[in-house]
Structure formats: C-alpha cells, structure tokens
Scaffold this motif. Structure first.
Motif: not given
Length: 507
Positions: A73, A237-243, A271-273, A276
């Motif tokens: 992030a 695991k983190t929002p940045a990774e999911k995005a 929405r997640t990050d 981007q």
C-alpha cells in the motif's frame, strides 16, 4: 494379659480406607484438568525479547511485502521509506537498510507508474553494493538491481543480475521472478518457462502464480493463465495485493474479448485500492469498447493526471481520433503532443530515455501511425537487436509496413503471431500486411481472428478491421481452383494396386 488387650484396642481403632469410586462427572473433570496441564507444559515457554503481541504496523507490512516481491500500500510504503531514511542518517554503513530502501523506492515507482523514483532506487541499491559487494553475497541488493533493470525495460541487464544470484545461490527463490521477467522481455520464452517452474517449486505463492500467469499468457494458454492468476488472488492477503491481482485478471479478460467481465474486475480493483493508475486505465479501455466514450475519456485523463504513462496517452489519443476530436489529441496538452515530446527526447538520449526507461515499443507504434515512420523503423530495429520479444517483432513489422516495406514487415509479424500469443492487434497488423501483398485468403483469416479474439480491441483499428473484412469479402463459391474435375469423373483403374488374396489352406 494387658499386652493382648492393648493389641485388641489398636485393631478396633484401625479402619481400612474406603475404596475411591469415580462418577462420570468426576472422570470428565479429572480428564480436563490433565489435558490442560499437559497442553500448558507443551505450550508455555519463557518470554523472549522479540515477542510482540501487537499486529504488524505499516513499516513492517511494507518491508514484508517488498521482501516477498508483493505489492504494498502507498501509506505503508511511505512509512517504510521515512523509517529507513531516518535510520540511515545515523547508520549510513547499514547495507541491508540501503537495499530495503532501494526496493521500497522501486515499489513506489511501480505503484504510481512514476519513473522519477527509479534513479533514487538505483542510487540506494548501488550504495548497498558498495558497502557489501555482489561477491560477498549481497543478494537483496542484487535482486533489487535486476528488478529495477526489468522495470526500466533493460532486460539484458536484468538477466545478468538474476543469473548472478542464481549462480551463487541456486535455491534462493527471489532470483527467479527477476529471471522470468528478464527472459520474457528478451524473448527467450523457453527459459522463462523453466525459471517459472523452478519458482513455483521453491516458493509457491502470489509472486510465483503471477509469473506463471504471464508465461502462460505469452504462450497463448489463456485458461491456464486465468487459473494461475486466480491462484495468486487466493494467496493475496492485503488490499494492495488483492487489487493487483484483480487488475491483472481484468487485463486477461480484456484480451479474451470479455469486456463486461473486464470492467467488473477493474472496478473491483479500484474499490479495493483506489490509487491504481493501471486499473483506472484498464477501466477506461473497457468503457471505450462498450461505447461509453465520455466516461472513458474522463478515466484516461484521470489516469494520466496521476502518471503520464505513454501507453495510456496513445490509447486516449486514438479514442479522441475515433470521436473526430483529433485536434484535441494534438493540442498543446494533448496525448499526441506528450508522445511526440517523449519520442524526441528519447531519440536524443538513445535507447534509455527519461530516468533510464525504455519506451521503444509504444513510441515506435505512435511514430508509425502518427509521426515519422522512418524514425519508427530505426528506433524499433535498434530495439530488436537488444530484445527479440513478440511485442518488438509486432511493432517493427507494423512500422516496416507503414514505411512501405510490407514484405519485410510480414516476416516480423509471423514471428509475433506464430509463438501462440492471442492478440487482436497482432492479428490485425498481420492481416493488413497480407492484404497489401495480395494474399487475400490469409488476410481474411487473420481479420476474422482479430475480431473474434476481441471485437473492441481498439476504437480505431477495430472499425478499420471490420471495413477491411467487408472489402476482402467472402471466398468464391466452389472452393479453390482445380479441386473438382472439369469433365465427367471416371473411376481410375486400380487393378494394378490390388494384391490378389492368397487361397486359404484346406483343413
């Protein structure tokens, strides 16, 4: 007599203890107490100095992500950079912190698509190598240098750093993401596949599955690429990774022509990050394909406001051109003006333009369609000498065609399409070269392939592909010439080819 009486009194006073009987409740309580005591004996240990019950903070999260080669992030990265910079002001000889700081700068550049961070990353990583050299095993700085070279498009240098780490420590998994990216960028797809398989074997996870998706995509195995990217999303695991994973899945869906699905994935990534630019540019691409041009122009401008990425500038310019707003694209602040300035500046600085970034493919395609075609051929020929990837082959073939040499261009177009990558742009470029050379049947087949792969692959080229396909027309009735005999068909004499059957022996 007295002695006998005394013994009788002692025997009367002594009563043997009653036997202990356990009820069901007592048994359960005793069992529970024993289990608790055993578990306590196994688990309880003396407290250690590094024990910390608190969850990891921003600095720890960013450091872990950078070390694992995963997205981080922006807030966490800023905290990590501030922390390492403050530490190094008083501990300038800490080579490990210099390597972490350089990798954090590199991740910040990737997140924001801002190449201005690259020189800072290079300076920090080189300082780490000065304090502890490559020969002494400074693997973190070495892999950081390789990743930096790949991010700049210098895949030859990235390959050298990755192979150096692998030679010194073959089981160090961080070398293999660098090697996969370097081999793919240089066009050595077999070596990229081997490095990817080794990476998955050593460290299956987000980084490994994301590289596997890229390798499979380059080979044209779209289902395998999507499955691997979904595995990467499952490991996030983190929002940045999911995005990041959602954005990559959106790219794969877009290339398959599933525009609505791509739009859904890009919006989920935002929405997640929200910070981007890649996902914002992807959403603009999908909106343009769905006919929502006004929203697409808005998203392209927002993405370019965050980071002036040449690829997004080219796409915005072509969208404006398709809307009969080419004067807006060529205005002082327009996307074509931005690309023209980049092309002129990069041409004066050689292969590596601003901040050492190689944008030869995008700038070559821009010059081939909207600028100096001779300059495009010269730029892309020099790039082909360095990196023989399918992207460079397609761009060089198209530049040669636009410069009037369709025959030479077709040879490069075949190199781009024969590996297996399914790209509507590649098929369209090859089709127009074949049409210019009079190969109508092949041109028809590749135009159909382009529109079947992604019907809205470009606001300009998709419409041109439909017009070209209509002009080529359908093949004539009756099939190719000389397939059917002109006169009455007569069965040939096949007696000379018939072997007489042997008589069966009598029993």
């Amino acid at each position: 007599m007295e002695r006998q009486q005394r013994q009788e009194r002692q025997q009367a006073e002594f009563q043997p203890p009653q036997p202990v009987t356990f009820t069901g409740r007592k048994t359960l309580v005793a069992t529970a107490i024993a289990v608790v005591l055993i578990a306590g004996a196994l688990v309880i240990r003396p407290a250690r100095v590094d024990d910390d019950p608190r969850p990891p903070g921003p600095t720890e999260r960013a450091a872990s992500a950078v070390g694992m080669g995963s997205p981080a992030a922006s807030v966490d990265l800023a905290a990590l950079i501030k922390d390492r910079e403050a530490w190094l002001r008083g501990h300038a000889e800490d080579h490990g912190s210099w390597a972490v700081l350089g990798s954090a700068y590199l991740e910040q550049a990737r997140r924001g698509a801002d190449a201005a961070w690259y020189p800072k990353a290079e300076k920090a990583l080189k300082r780490s190598l000065e304090l502890r050299s490559a020969e002494q095993g400074n693997f973190d700085a070495m892999t950081g240098m390789g990743a930096l070279a790949n991010a700049r498009g210098d895949f030859g240098t990235g390959k050298k750093w990755g192979e150096l780490v692998r030679a010194q420590s073959p089981r160090r998994w961080t070398a293999y993401p660098v090697l996969v990216d370097a081999y793919s960028g240089a066009g050595d797809y077999k070596a990229a596949e081997k490095a990817m398989e080794r990476l998955v074997e050593l460290r299956p996870g987000l980084a490994a599955h994301a590289r596997a998706a890229q390798v499979y995509r380059d080979r044209g195995w779209r289902e395998d690429a999507t499955a691997s990217m979904e595995k990467a999303a499952g490991a996030a695991k983190t929002p940045a990774e999911k995005a990041y994973c959602l954005s990559r899945l959106g790219e794969l869906a877009w290339e398959r022509g599933e525009t609505t699905e791509a739009l859904r994935l890009y919006e989920a990534a935002l929405r997640t990050d929200p910070a981007q630019p890649q996902a914002l540019g992807g959403r603009a691409r999908a909106l343009a394909s769905l006919g929502r041009a006004g929203e697409a122009v808005r998203d392209y401008r927002m993405a370019l406001g965050r980071a002036p990425v040449p690829q997004l500038a080219l796409e915005l310019g072509e969208l404006l051109e398709s809307l009969d707003r080419e004067d807006e694209a060529r205005a002082a602040e327009g996307p074509y003006t931005l690309l023209a300035g980049l092309a002129a500046r990069d041409g004066s600085q050689g292969a590596r333009g601003a901040h050492g970034v190689n944008e030869a493919v995008v700038l070559g395609l821009y010059e081939a369609d909207h600028g100096d075609r001779t300059s495009a051929v010269r730029r892309l020929t020099a790039e082909w000498d360095r990196h023989k990837s399918v992207q460079v082959a397609d761009a060089l073939g198209w530049a040669l065609h636009r410069a009037g040499d369709s025959e030479s261009g077709l040879e490069y177009a075949k190199k781009a399409t024969d590996l297996g990558l399914r790209s509507a742009d590649f098929a369209y470029h090859r089709a127009l070269m074949e049409r210019a050379l009079g190969d109508t049947a092949s041109a028809r087949r590749h135009l159909q392939e382009a529109l079947r792969t992604n019907p809205g692959f470009s606001p300009v080229r998709a419409a041109a592909a439909r017009e070209a396909l209509a002009a080529v027309g359908e093949p004539g009735a009756g099939g190719p010439e000389n397939v059917l005999p002109k006169g009455k068909w007569v069965a040939p004499d096949m007696s000379q080819y018939i072997v007489p059957a042997k008589p069966k022996p009598k029993p």
